[in-house]
Write an enzyme that holds these catalytic residues in place. Structure first.
Site, PDB file in Angstrom:
ATOM      1  N   HIS A   1       0.807  -1.221   0.000  1.00  0.00           N
ATOM      2  CA  HIS A   1       0.000   0.000   0.000  1.00  0.00           C
ATOM      3  C   HIS A   1       0.838   1.269   0.000  1.00  0.00           C
ATOM      4  CE1 HIS A   1      -3.510   2.255  -0.444  1.00  0.00           C
ATOM      5  NE2 HIS A   1      -3.034   3.075   0.454  1.00  0.00           N
TER       6      HIS A   1
ATOM      7  N   TYR B   1       1.601   5.418  -2.462  1.00  0.00           N
ATOM      8  CA  TYR B   1       1.706   6.842  -2.080  1.00  0.00           C
ATOM      9  C   TYR B   1       3.086   7.392  -2.386  1.00  0.00           C
ATOM     10  CZ  TYR B   1      -2.823   6.104  -0.080  1.00  0.00           C
ATOM     11  OH  TYR B   1      -4.141   5.786   0.073  1.00  0.00           O
TER      12      TYR B   1
ATOM     13  N   HIS C   1      -8.969  -0.310 -11.506  1.00  0.00           N
ATOM     14  CA  HIS C   1      -8.752   0.696 -10.442  1.00  0.00           C
ATOM     15  C   HIS C   1      -7.347   1.291 -10.532  1.00  0.00           C
ATOM     16  CE1 HIS C   1      -7.904   2.365  -6.474  1.00  0.00           C
ATOM     17  NE2 HIS C   1      -7.029   1.403  -6.229  1.00  0.00           N
ATOM     18  N   PHE C   2      -6.337   0.420 -10.612  1.00  0.00           N
ATOM     19  CA  PHE C   2      -5.007   1.029 -10.480  1.00  0.00           C
ATOM     20  C   PHE C   2      -4.500   1.644 -11.770  1.00  0.00           C
ATOM     21  CE2 PHE C   2      -3.383  -3.530 -10.663  1.00  0.00           C
ATOM     22  CZ  PHE C   2      -2.550  -3.422 -11.766  1.00  0.00           C
ATOM     23  N   HIS C   3      -5.047   1.220 -12.909  1.00  0.00           N
ATOM     24  CA  HIS C   3      -4.665   1.952 -14.120  1.00  0.00           C
ATOM     25  C   HIS C   3      -5.282   3.352 -14.105  1.00  0.00           C
ATOM     26  CE1 HIS C   3      -2.983  -1.815 -15.516  1.00  0.00           C
ATOM     27  NE2 HIS C   3      -2.360  -1.121 -16.447  1.00  0.00           N
TER      28      HIS C   3
ATOM     29  N   ARG D   1      -8.631 -11.389 -12.822  1.00  0.00           N
ATOM     30  CA  ARG D   1      -7.416 -10.715 -13.263  1.00  0.00           C
ATOM     31  C   ARG D   1      -6.330 -11.785 -13.399  1.00  0.00           C
ATOM     32  NH1 ARG D   1      -4.566  -7.569  -8.077  1.00  0.00           N
ATOM     33  NH2 ARG D   1      -3.037  -7.109  -9.690  1.00  0.00           N
ATOM     34  N   ARG D   2      -5.183 -11.411 -13.963  1.00  0.00           N
ATOM     35  CA  ARG D   2      -4.027 -12.301 -14.113  1.00  0.00           C
ATOM     36  C   ARG D   2      -4.317 -13.524 -14.985  1.00  0.00           C
ATOM     37  NH1 ARG D   2      -3.926 -11.861  -8.123  1.00  0.00           N
ATOM     38  NH2 ARG D   2      -2.485 -10.207  -7.538  1.00  0.00           N
TER      39      ARG D   2
HETATM   40 FE1  HAS Z   1      -5.546   1.326  -4.545  1.00  0.00          FE
HETATM   41  C1  HAS Z   1      -5.384  -2.104  -5.014  1.00  0.00           C
HETATM   42  C2  HAS Z   1      -7.654   0.872  -1.892  1.00  0.00           C
HETATM   43  C3  HAS Z   1      -5.505   4.736  -3.902  1.00  0.00           C
HETATM   44  C4  HAS Z   1      -2.805   1.690  -6.603  1.00  0.00           C
HETATM   45  N1  HAS Z   1      -4.348   0.039  -5.620  1.00  0.00           N
HETATM   46  C5  HAS Z   1      -4.465  -1.322  -5.693  1.00  0.00           C
HETATM   47  C6  HAS Z   1      -3.437  -1.840  -6.556  1.00  0.00           C
HETATM   48  C7  HAS Z   1      -2.678  -0.769  -6.973  1.00  0.00           C
HETATM   49  C8  HAS Z   1      -3.272   0.413  -6.376  1.00  0.00           C
HETATM   50  C9  HAS Z   1      -1.460  -0.812  -7.861  1.00  0.00           C
HETATM   51  O1  HAS Z   1      -8.600  -1.418  -0.106  1.00  0.00           O
HETATM   52  C10 HAS Z   1      -3.269  -3.306  -6.971  1.00  0.00           C
HETATM   53  C11 HAS Z   1      -2.322  -4.092  -6.114  1.00  0.00           C
HETATM   54  C12 HAS Z   1      -2.248  -5.496  -6.651  1.00  0.00           C
HETATM   55  O2  HAS Z   1      -1.653  -5.700  -7.729  1.00  0.00           O
HETATM   56  O3  HAS Z   1      -2.794  -6.398  -6.028  1.00  0.00           O
HETATM   57  N2  HAS Z   1      -6.457   2.573  -3.190  1.00  0.00           N
HETATM   58  C13 HAS Z   1      -7.314   2.181  -2.222  1.00  0.00           C
HETATM   59  C14 HAS Z   1      -7.822   3.364  -1.513  1.00  0.00           C
HETATM   60  C15 HAS Z   1      -7.221   4.461  -2.102  1.00  0.00           C
HETATM   61  C16 HAS Z   1      -6.346   3.938  -3.128  1.00  0.00           C
HETATM   62  C17 HAS Z   1      -8.805   3.380  -0.380  1.00  0.00           C
HETATM   63  N3  HAS Z   1      -4.395   2.908  -5.158  1.00  0.00           N
HETATM   64  C18 HAS Z   1      -4.549   4.218  -4.776  1.00  0.00           C
HETATM   65  C19 HAS Z   1      -3.556   5.038  -5.422  1.00  0.00           C
HETATM   66  C20 HAS Z   1      -2.801   4.183  -6.193  1.00  0.00           C
HETATM   67  C21 HAS Z   1      -3.340   2.849  -6.008  1.00  0.00           C
HETATM   68  C22 HAS Z   1      -3.423   6.528  -5.228  1.00  0.00           C
HETATM   69  C23 HAS Z   1      -1.609   4.454  -7.072  1.00  0.00           C
HETATM   70  C24 HAS Z   1      -1.083   5.610  -7.313  1.00  0.00           C
HETATM   71  N4  HAS Z   1      -6.392  -0.291  -3.663  1.00  0.00           N
HETATM   72  C25 HAS Z   1      -7.195  -0.259  -2.557  1.00  0.00           C
HETATM   73  C26 HAS Z   1      -7.514  -1.649  -2.154  1.00  0.00           C
HETATM   74  C27 HAS Z   1      -6.872  -2.495  -3.044  1.00  0.00           C
HETATM   75  C28 HAS Z   1      -6.171  -1.623  -3.969  1.00  0.00           C
HETATM   76  C29 HAS Z   1      -8.342  -2.092  -1.027  1.00  0.00           C
HETATM   77  C30 HAS Z   1      -6.888  -4.045  -3.036  1.00  0.00           C
HETATM   78  C31 HAS Z   1      -7.913  -4.569  -3.955  1.00  0.00           C
HETATM   79  C32 HAS Z   1      -7.859  -6.085  -4.013  1.00  0.00           C
HETATM   80  O4  HAS Z   1      -8.788  -6.706  -3.490  1.00  0.00           O
HETATM   81  O5  HAS Z   1      -6.898  -6.657  -4.562  1.00  0.00           O
HETATM   82  C33 HAS Z   1      -7.423   5.912  -1.670  1.00  0.00           C
HETATM   83  O6  HAS Z   1      -6.195   6.565  -1.458  1.00  0.00           O
HETATM   84  C34 HAS Z   1      -8.270   6.676  -2.632  1.00  0.00           C
HETATM   85  C35 HAS Z   1      -8.721   8.009  -2.064  1.00  0.00           C
HETATM   86  C36 HAS Z   1      -9.377   8.855  -3.133  1.00  0.00           C
HETATM   87  C37 HAS Z   1     -10.607   9.370  -3.080  1.00  0.00           C
HETATM   88  C38 HAS Z   1     -11.104  10.204  -4.257  1.00  0.00           C
HETATM   89  C39 HAS Z   1     -11.386  11.659  -3.902  1.00  0.00           C
HETATM   90  C40 HAS Z   1     -11.666  12.454  -5.144  1.00  0.00           C
HETATM   91  C41 HAS Z   1     -11.175  13.678  -5.390  1.00  0.00           C
HETATM   92  C42 HAS Z   1     -11.456  14.315  -6.713  1.00  0.00           C
HETATM   93  C43 HAS Z   1     -12.279  15.568  -6.595  1.00  0.00           C
HETATM   94  C44 HAS Z   1     -12.430  16.195  -7.962  1.00  0.00           C
HETATM   95  C45 HAS Z   1     -13.499  16.849  -8.426  1.00  0.00           C
HETATM   96  C46 HAS Z   1     -13.464  17.310  -9.854  1.00  0.00           C
HETATM   97  C47 HAS Z   1     -14.737  17.070  -7.618  1.00  0.00           C
HETATM   98  C48 HAS Z   1     -11.528   9.116  -1.938  1.00  0.00           C
HETATM   99  C49 HAS Z   1     -10.322  14.411  -4.420  1.00  0.00           C
HETATM  100  C50 HAS Z   1     -13.042  18.762  -9.963  1.00  0.00           C
HETATM  101  C51 HAS Z   1     -13.083  19.184 -11.377  1.00  0.00           C
HETATM  102  C52 HAS Z   1     -12.609  20.370 -11.887  1.00  0.00           C
HETATM  103  C53 HAS Z   1     -12.840  20.675 -13.322  1.00  0.00           C
HETATM  104  C54 HAS Z   1     -11.850  21.371 -11.095  1.00  0.00           C
HETATM  105 CU    CU Z   2      -3.405  -0.664  -0.998  1.00  0.00          CU
END
Ligand code: HAS
Ligand code: CU
Length: 541
Positions: A217, A221, A368-370, A431-432
């Protein structure tokens, strides 16, 4: 100040990063083609798994690590206005990481390390893969040490001034990476290498997965922090305004570093080796770590609003139209935030213990991660490159409009690639896998989505080529004798008069991390030594 030595160092790192990137993009396109089964000539599980393993390692470890190191050196030199401390050592780290990468590349490309970028034991690779990966990591530790030394030397020399935000974020990332890499280092040193060398006959996959979860995890970050650094220290100025709050930015970086670490078990919810109480604890932490991203979204949008209003934007949303959409940095942040909405939402679904059962090990996860890595994060790597490349080579960017086309096509391509991927996951595609050897109504229903992914991949490959072409043309174009631009960091809306020491130093947070890691990983790791668990023989290579 003559910063030519630092510029050279940064360019060296970034070229390695982007060379890995472009190669991996082509592999990605081959993979969607192979998996779709539309071109029988391409069908080969052996080549597929060699390719997908290389693709993952190049994108997840080589692009990221070299980019982060190169960018970090440049931030340190420009924000602290000092030469790089011990630049010889920095080059030594570079060559060590590069040698490690080359060493790992041989088994990867020859199909002797088809273990995917997560290399879960007991699937086994050739020992050169593990040693190469270790050298890459040791080289990056050199970078961490240099960043932390420069951070503390500057603090000592300027006791009354807050450390520039850009350097605070970079040092926090160096501290984060040192902690992050310990888990996988233990796994590789005590399990993978001894197994690959035949010193031990079996390994405990549960222990290996627990150690990898330690790293898995927070590494995301480590990748993300440079993107957020650009959000805070470049975007507001490029948009024509001010950073909404310098202090909030520091809090966000601290929260990412502290709470990014003790939560890796959200990758193990469906694994049998850990008890559900520990998983629940890590699950709660996962929701806490979404907070700094929400705070970042708020602060960046507030900074953009300040800029839009200063540029004459009126009404509730009128400021969005007045933003300089033709500035690559500003366009990138808007597209990055848009991708973050669904990418982050997907993360929250993954993190929810019960819903994880629905999507775990399905195509949803690479979707998700792409979206959140290759989309949100990498588009900010492009933005940073477009911004600093002219400063590094002292020549204006070859083509701004080409950069804008490239950023839009990356966003469009990534949306076309990842939306079907999420749907396929919900439709039950694992996947995989490299192919499905049976046809049922279910697998036939996957076909149209795979076609869309092939198209999305093509758009992305084209976009990636434009990116590298633009950088090369910039660097190798004619010499510009009166090139004057210099780096500009955003000013906060309210000047920072003095920040409390806990927002200007990392020692306290390092201690907090140590305690949290002991609580969340202590017993879950030690149990493998006081309970009778079974080893598994290796398979694969
Ligand atoms: Fe993830 C799996 C949970 C963030 C990367 N993640 C992965 C894997 C990768 C990865 C590579 O809980 C696969 C690992 C593998 O191969 O097995 N991830 C999260 C959570 C977050 C999160 C809770 N992940 C990331 C980031 C990554 C990344 C950042 C890479 C850079 N992830 C998981 C979980 C798995 C997982 C499980 C395991 C799944 C499984 O079962 O295998 C959080 O940090 C996300 C927080 C983000 C938000 C979004 C807030 C939205 C905002 C946008 C506002 C914009 C607006 C538009 C309103 C809550 C702030 C404005 C527009 C204008 C025009 C101004
Ligand atoms: Cu993670």
């Amino acid at each position: 100040m003559d910063d030519s030595a630092a510029r050279k160092l940064t360019l060296g790192h970034l070229w390695v990063a982007f060379s890995a990137f472009i190669l991996a993009c082509f592999m990605g396109e081959y993979q969607v083609l192979e998996r779709s089964g539309f071109i029988p000539l391409l069908d080969s599980p052996t080549v597929y798994f060699a390719s997908v393993s290389t693709h993952g390692v190049l994108m997840g470890f080589v692009l990221t690590t070299f980019f982060i190191m190169g960018f970090g050196y440049y931030i340190a030199a420009t924000s602290l206005k000092t030469p790089i401390w011990n630049i010889k050592l920095a080059w030594y780290g570079f060559w060590l990481s590069l040698a490690g990468t080359a060493m790992a590349a041989v088994p990867l490309l020859t199909g002797n390390a088809s273990v995917l970028y997560t290399f879960y034991l007991p699937v086994q690779a050739h020992v050169a893969f593990y040693i190469g990966a270790t050298l890459l990591v040791i080289g990056s530790w050199v970078w961490c040490v240099i960043m932390l030394v420069m951070f503390s030397q500057w603090k000592k020399a300027n006791p009354k001034t807050p450390v520039p935000l850009a350097m605070f974020a970079t040092a926090a990332n160096a501290m984060l990476w040192l902690w992050t890499s310990i888990g996988v280092a233990l796994e590789v040193l005590f399990q993978a290498i001894p197994l690959a060398l035949g010193w031990i006959d079996t390994v405990d996959p549960g222990l290996a997965r627990t150690l990898f979860a330690w790293t898995l995890h927070p590494i995301v970050y480590f990748w993300l922090i440079p993107a957020y650094t650009a959000f805070y220290v470049f975007v507001p100025k490029q948009a024509g305004g001010y950073l909404f709050s310098d202090e909030i930015a520091r809090v966000a970086f601290i929260l990412l570093a502290v709470f990014g670490l003790p939560i890796g078990f959200h990758h193990l919810y469906m694994d049998p080796q850990q008890a559900s109480g520990w998983k629940f604890l890590h699950g709660v932490g996962t929701f806490i770590v979404a907070l700094p991203t929400l705070v970042t979204g708020f602060t960046v949008i507030a900074s953009l609003e300040i800029a839009g209003r200063l540029r004459g934007g009126k009404g509730l949303f009128g400021w969005i139209g007045t933003l300089p959409w033709t500035n690559p940095m500003v366009l990138s942040v808007i597209l990055a935030l848009l991708m973050l909405i669904l990418g982050g939402f997907g993360g929250v679904v993954n993190a929810s213990y019960a819903m994880n059962a629905m999507i775990h090990n399905t195509a949803w996860v690479p979707g998700h991660f792409h979206l959140i890595f290759a989309g949100t994060t990498v588009i900010m790597y492009f933005a940073i490159a477009y911004y600093i490349w002219p400063l590094l080579v002292k020549k204006p960017l070859f083509s701004n409009s080409m950069a804008l086309i490239q950023l839009w096509t990356w966003f469009i391509g990534m949306s076309i690639l990842t939306t079907p991927w999420h749907v396929l996951g919900l439709l039950g595609q694992p996947r995989r896998i490299s192919s499905v050897v049976y046809n049922t109504l279910l697998t036939l229903a996957w076909k149209p989505y795979e076609l869309a992914m092939i198209f999305g991949g093509f758009v992305l490959v084209g976009s990636a080529c434009l990116f590298v072409y633009n950088l090369a043309k910039t660097q190798f174009g004619p010499v510009v004798s009166d090139y004057q631009d210099s780096i500009e960091f955003a000013e906060p809306y309210k000047p920072v008069v003095g920040v409390p020491e806990y927002l200007n130093d990392l020692k306290l947070w390092n201690g907090v991390i140590a305690v949290l890691m002991a609580i969340s990983f202590g017993v879950p790791i030690l149990q493998f030594f006081f309970m009778e668990t079974f080893g598994s023989p290796a398979w694969g290579y």
